[in-house]
Design a protein around this motif. Structure first.
Motif, PDB file in Angstrom:
ATOM      1  N   THR A   4       0.462  -0.889  -0.025  1.00 15.95           N
ATOM      2  CA  THR A   4      -0.051  -0.095   0.297  1.00 15.95           C
ATOM      3  C   THR A   4       0.546   1.121   0.220  1.00 15.95           C
ATOM      4  O   THR A   4       0.409   2.486  -0.212  1.00 15.95           O
TER       5      THR A   4
ATOM      6  N   ALA B   5       2.250   1.461  -3.432  1.00 14.11           N
ATOM      7  CA  ALA B   5       1.066   2.327  -4.383  1.00 14.11           C
ATOM      8  C   ALA B   5       0.997   3.665  -4.008  1.00 14.11           C
ATOM      9  O   ALA B   5       0.563   4.409  -5.076  1.00 14.11           O
ATOM     10  N   ILE B   6       1.069   4.081  -2.664  1.00 16.95           N
ATOM     11  CA  ILE B   6       0.495   5.735  -2.657  1.00 16.95           C
ATOM     12  C   ILE B   6       1.578   6.133  -3.065  1.00 16.95           C
ATOM     13  O   ILE B   6       1.644   7.498  -3.720  1.00 16.95           O
TER      14      ILE B   6
ATOM     15  N   ARG C 152       1.875   6.418  -6.917  1.00 17.99           N
ATOM     16  CA  ARG C 152       0.426   6.861  -7.109  1.00 17.99           C
ATOM     17  C   ARG C 152      -0.316   5.853  -7.848  1.00 17.99           C
ATOM     18  O   ARG C 152      -1.360   6.077  -9.264  1.00 17.99           O
TER      19      ARG C 152
ATOM     20  N   ILE D 217      -3.986   1.351  -4.932  1.00 16.90           N
ATOM     21  CA  ILE D 217      -4.564   1.998  -3.672  1.00 16.90           C
ATOM     22  C   ILE D 217      -5.808   1.368  -2.841  1.00 16.90           C
ATOM     23  O   ILE D 217      -6.338   0.408  -2.111  1.00 16.90           O
ATOM     24  N   GLN D 218      -6.942   1.350  -4.507  1.00 16.87           N
ATOM     25  CA  GLN D 218      -8.186   0.618  -4.054  1.00 16.87           C
ATOM     26  C   GLN D 218      -7.828  -0.380  -3.916  1.00 16.87           C
ATOM     27  O   GLN D 218      -8.931  -1.073  -2.774  1.00 16.87           O
TER      28      GLN D 218
ATOM     29  N   CYS E 276      -6.201  -2.818  -2.576  1.00 16.42           N
ATOM     30  CA  CYS E 276      -5.869  -3.191  -0.947  1.00 16.42           C
ATOM     31  C   CYS E 276      -6.484  -1.917   0.643  1.00 16.42           C
ATOM     32  O   CYS E 276      -5.809  -2.821   0.972  1.00 16.42           O
TER      33      CYS E 276
END
Length: 152
Positions: A105, A108-109, A112, A117-118, A120
């Protein structure tokens, strides 16, 4: 660092001690405090005094009568702590360089990657939902007064 169990099982278990200890000590302390306070509350109830007056041993009173009624709030705490652990695991995975959903996560953040992100967040939300669902099922198992279903 992380060593895969398929590469070296002993080294993998050795490197698991510190992260597991760091995660477990904080969670265990809260659960123990909650269990103690719940048991003290239940042990002062009238039906416990009645069981003592009947001559039951303290062991039977605690294990058969008090613990079953005291475990309900503890189950709630364990379910919340289990869900909370997946939020706090991000720090542990970064500190101990372990691969996991928290590290994924965070990566991924940083890059970007919105779909990741979604995904996770959905996985963590599902873990949260299933831990609360398991807690609800355990309520009915430990407390016979709680029943789910139709009109019986």
């Amino acid at each position: 660092g992380y060593v895969s169990p398929s590469e070296d099982l002993v080294e993998s278990l050795t490197r698991l001690v510190l992260p597991a200890g760091a995660m477990g000590f904080a969670l265990t302390a809260y659960i123990m405090r909650m269990t103690r306070s719940s048991m003290l509350e239940v042990l002062s109830e009238e039906y416990i005094n009645l069981a003592r007056a009947k001559g039951m041993s303290q062991r039977v009173i605690v294990l058969r009568h008090a613990l079953k009624n005291a475990v309900i709030p503890v189950i709630t705490v364990i379910a919340f702590q289990f869900s909370y652990a997946f939020g706090g695991v991000v720090v542990l995975e970064e500190v101990f360089f372990w691969p996991g959903i928290g590290r994924l996560t965070l990566t991924a953040i940083q890059s970007r990657d919105i779909p990741l992100i979604q995904g996770c967040i959905v996985v963590v939300a599902l873990i949260y939902m299933f831990s609360n669902f398991a807690a609800d099922l355990l309520y009915a198992y430990f407390d016979p007064r709680i029943r789910y279903g139709g009109d019986d």
